[in-house]
Design an enzyme around this catalytic site. Structure first.
Site, PDB file in Angstrom:
ATOM      1  N   ARG A  46     -23.036  41.856  71.395  1.00  6.06           N
ATOM      2  CA  ARG A  46     -23.180  43.243  71.901  1.00  6.06           C
ATOM      3  C   ARG A  46     -22.172  44.166  71.227  1.00  6.06           C
ATOM      4  NH1 ARG A  46     -20.379  44.802  76.087  1.00  6.06           N
ATOM      5  NH2 ARG A  46     -20.738  42.972  77.362  1.00  6.06           N
ATOM      6  N   TYR A  98     -38.131  66.917  69.836  1.00  3.40           N
ATOM      7  CA  TYR A  98     -38.908  65.720  70.163  1.00  3.40           C
ATOM      8  C   TYR A  98     -39.068  65.598  71.695  1.00  3.40           C
ATOM      9  CZ  TYR A  98     -40.116  60.773  70.475  1.00  3.40           C
ATOM     10  OH  TYR A  98     -40.740  59.588  70.754  1.00  3.40           O
ATOM     11  N   ASP A 170     -30.659  65.478  64.553  1.00  7.67           N
ATOM     12  CA  ASP A 170     -31.635  64.384  64.543  1.00  7.67           C
ATOM     13  C   ASP A 170     -32.355  64.479  63.197  1.00  7.67           C
ATOM     14  OD1 ASP A 170     -33.942  62.831  64.747  1.00  7.67           O
ATOM     15  OD2 ASP A 170     -34.189  63.209  66.893  1.00  7.67           O
ATOM     16  N   LYS A 195     -38.882  55.115  62.435  1.00  5.49           N
ATOM     17  CA  LYS A 195     -39.709  55.923  61.544  1.00  5.49           C
ATOM     18  C   LYS A 195     -39.393  55.591  60.082  1.00  5.49           C
ATOM     19  CE  LYS A 195     -40.656  57.418  65.662  1.00  5.49           C
ATOM     20  NZ  LYS A 195     -40.058  58.599  66.261  1.00  5.49           N
TER      21      LYS A 195
HETATM   22  C1  LIG Z   1     -39.431  58.883  67.524  1.00  7.11           C
HETATM   23  C2  LIG Z   1     -38.359  59.910  67.597  1.00  7.11           C
HETATM   24  C3  LIG Z   1     -37.274  59.767  68.474  1.00  7.11           C
HETATM   25  C4  LIG Z   1     -37.166  58.592  69.459  1.00  7.11           C
HETATM   26  O1  LIG Z   1     -37.035  57.376  68.805  1.00  7.11           O
HETATM   27  P1  LIG Z   1     -37.520  55.974  69.427  1.00  7.11           P
HETATM   28  O2  LIG Z   1     -37.189  55.013  68.342  1.00  7.11           O
HETATM   29  O3  LIG Z   1     -38.984  56.092  69.710  1.00  7.11           O
HETATM   30  O4  LIG Z   1     -36.746  55.745  70.672  1.00  7.11           O
HETATM   31  C5  LIG Z   1     -36.289  60.745  68.451  1.00  7.11           C
HETATM   32  N1  LIG Z   1     -36.363  61.810  67.636  1.00  7.11           N
HETATM   33  C6  LIG Z   1     -37.397  61.990  66.794  1.00  7.11           C
HETATM   34  C7  LIG Z   1     -37.418  63.188  65.905  1.00  7.11           C
HETATM   35  C8  LIG Z   1     -38.440  61.050  66.749  1.00  7.11           C
HETATM   36  O5  LIG Z   1     -39.469  61.252  65.917  1.00  7.11           O
END
Ligand SMILES: *Cc1c(COP(=O)(O)O)cnc(C)c1O
Length: 380
Positions: A46, A98, A170, A195
């Site tokens: 962890r 998001y 982000d 992603k």
């Molecule tokens: C998918 C996404 C998230 C969240 O990520 P997860 O891996 O699904 O928890 C946050 N910000 C953006 C811009 C995203 O496309």
């Protein structure tokens, strides 16, 4: 070393026992000590794991930070950084961030006493007006989802600096290959590695990359205390995916540019949202703060929800699915799929209509993607 070379090599080859070319997976919960106070750098997974650390070192290099923590989802990365704030602190974020982030801010951290203002960050004046003496953070997500509006990163940094707030970006949609917020003055970058960083639609994961020691230490503490770190297996998968980030992003973008150009000339398409098209309202900003335009695009069909649905179901190469950033192309209907967690007035205010479709362009050959989309539009 160039970006593509760092993707392949940084953090990777440390197996002195057998000289393996790739990073071994260490699927262990605990590590034996050599004596009191004597570990070989790890004691409990962890808190730290060599496979995860290899990935973190790679990501530090790609974003240009000083430390990174890899987490089990993108949302857990965002959850972790929000613990940098105290009740009463005020955070400014875009009204079109998001959906999961909006939900976390609006219905979890609001209950914990954090204050949020959601504004249209396309106009810097809205951000300036939202600043209060309690403002501790400007949350940047650019380009936005699903309409690909851009936020001026350096402009946000300037406002934050003048008010003593920090900036967190982000960077999921662009990946560090096309956009590096830390180089523009941002303090912390988060990603959904689900992603583009992983890129193969086979893992959910996230990360936090810090530029300053105080944030790096606190984020490390929080991720361990809250138990948010990702598993060694997931870290290994992302490390494998990230090696091809550069060539993948080029291929993604090539397809997106071709598809956006095709769609913008099609009679059944009313409007295309892609920052790489010169008539996009933020084209100049896109060229100045990004080194590419990415592979997310949206378009409005000339018709209603029925036509939108038919286009989705008639296309064969574009799977009808949420998420993005994988090698395979996806198409979805934000109004009934990715953005249903926003209420209807909020969706309409943000420009999402029932004729809006969002596409995550994969790395298939652009000619095949265009032929498939042409078939879908013409038979719909
Ligand atoms: C998918 C996404 C998230 C969240 O990520 P997860 O891996 O699904 O928890 C946050 N910000 C953006 C811009 C995203 O496309």
């Amino acid at each position: 070393m160039h970006f593509e070379t760092r993707c392949v090599h940084v953090g990777v080859s440390k197996d002195e026992t057998y000289n393996s070319v790739t990073t071994p997976i260490y699927p262990t919960s605990t590590f034996a000590w050599d004596g009191i106070g004597k570990t070989r750098g790890y004691d409990y997974t962890r808190s730290g794991n060599p496979t995860r650390r290899a990935l973190e070192e790679n990501l530090i290099s790609l974003e240009g930070g000083i430390d990174c923590r890899a987490t089990c989802t993108g949302m857990s990365a965002i959850n972790a950084v929000m613990h940098l704030f105290q009740p009463g602190d005020h955070i400014i974020a875009g009204h079109d961030i998001y959906g999961g982030t909006y939900r976390l801010f609006d219905s979890v951290f609001s209950n914990a006493g954090l204050k949020f203002s959601f504004v249209d960050m396309g106009d810097m004046e809205n951000i300036r007006k939202a600043v209060t003496p309690q403002t501790k953070c400007i949350w940047i997500e650019t380009p936005s989802n699903p309409l690909l509006n851009l936020v001026d990163i350096a402009g946000c940094v300037e406002i934050a600096k003048s008010t003593g707030a920090i900036t967190i970006a982000d960077n999921t949609f662009m990946s560090p290959y096309f956009q590096r917020p830390l180089e523009l003055g941002v303090d912390i970058v988060v990603h959904s590695m689900t992603k583009y960083l992983n890129g193969h639609s086979d893992v959910v994961a996230g990360c936090i990359i810090s530029k300053h020691k105080e944030h790096a230490e606190r984020v490390g503490y929080i991720v361990n205390a809250l138990g948010l770190a990702c598993s060694p297996f997931d870290a290994w998968l992302v490390l494998r995916g990230v090696k091809t980030l550069g060539p993948r992003m080029e291929a993604h973008q090539r397809g997106a540019m071709a598809l956006a150009t095709f769609l913008s000339k099609h009679p059944k398409v009313e409007k295309v949202y892609y920052p790489g098209l010169p008539d996009h309202p933020h084209y100049a900003l896109a060229k100045s703060q990004m080194t590419g335009f990415g592979a997310m695009l949206s378009f409005d069909v000339r018709g209603g929800r029925e036509l939108a649905e038919q286009v989705m179901t008639k296309s064969k190469l574009f799977s009808m699915a949420e998420s993005l950033g994988g090698v395979e192309s996806l198409i979805e209907h934000p109004d009934t799929m990715s953005h249903v967690s926003m209420d209807l007035p909020a969706r309409r205010a943000g420009g999402i209509t029932e004729k809006t479709l969002r596409v995550s362009v994969g790395i298939e050959h652009p000619d095949d993607l265009i032929a498939d989309m042409q078939f879908a539009l013409e038979t719909a």
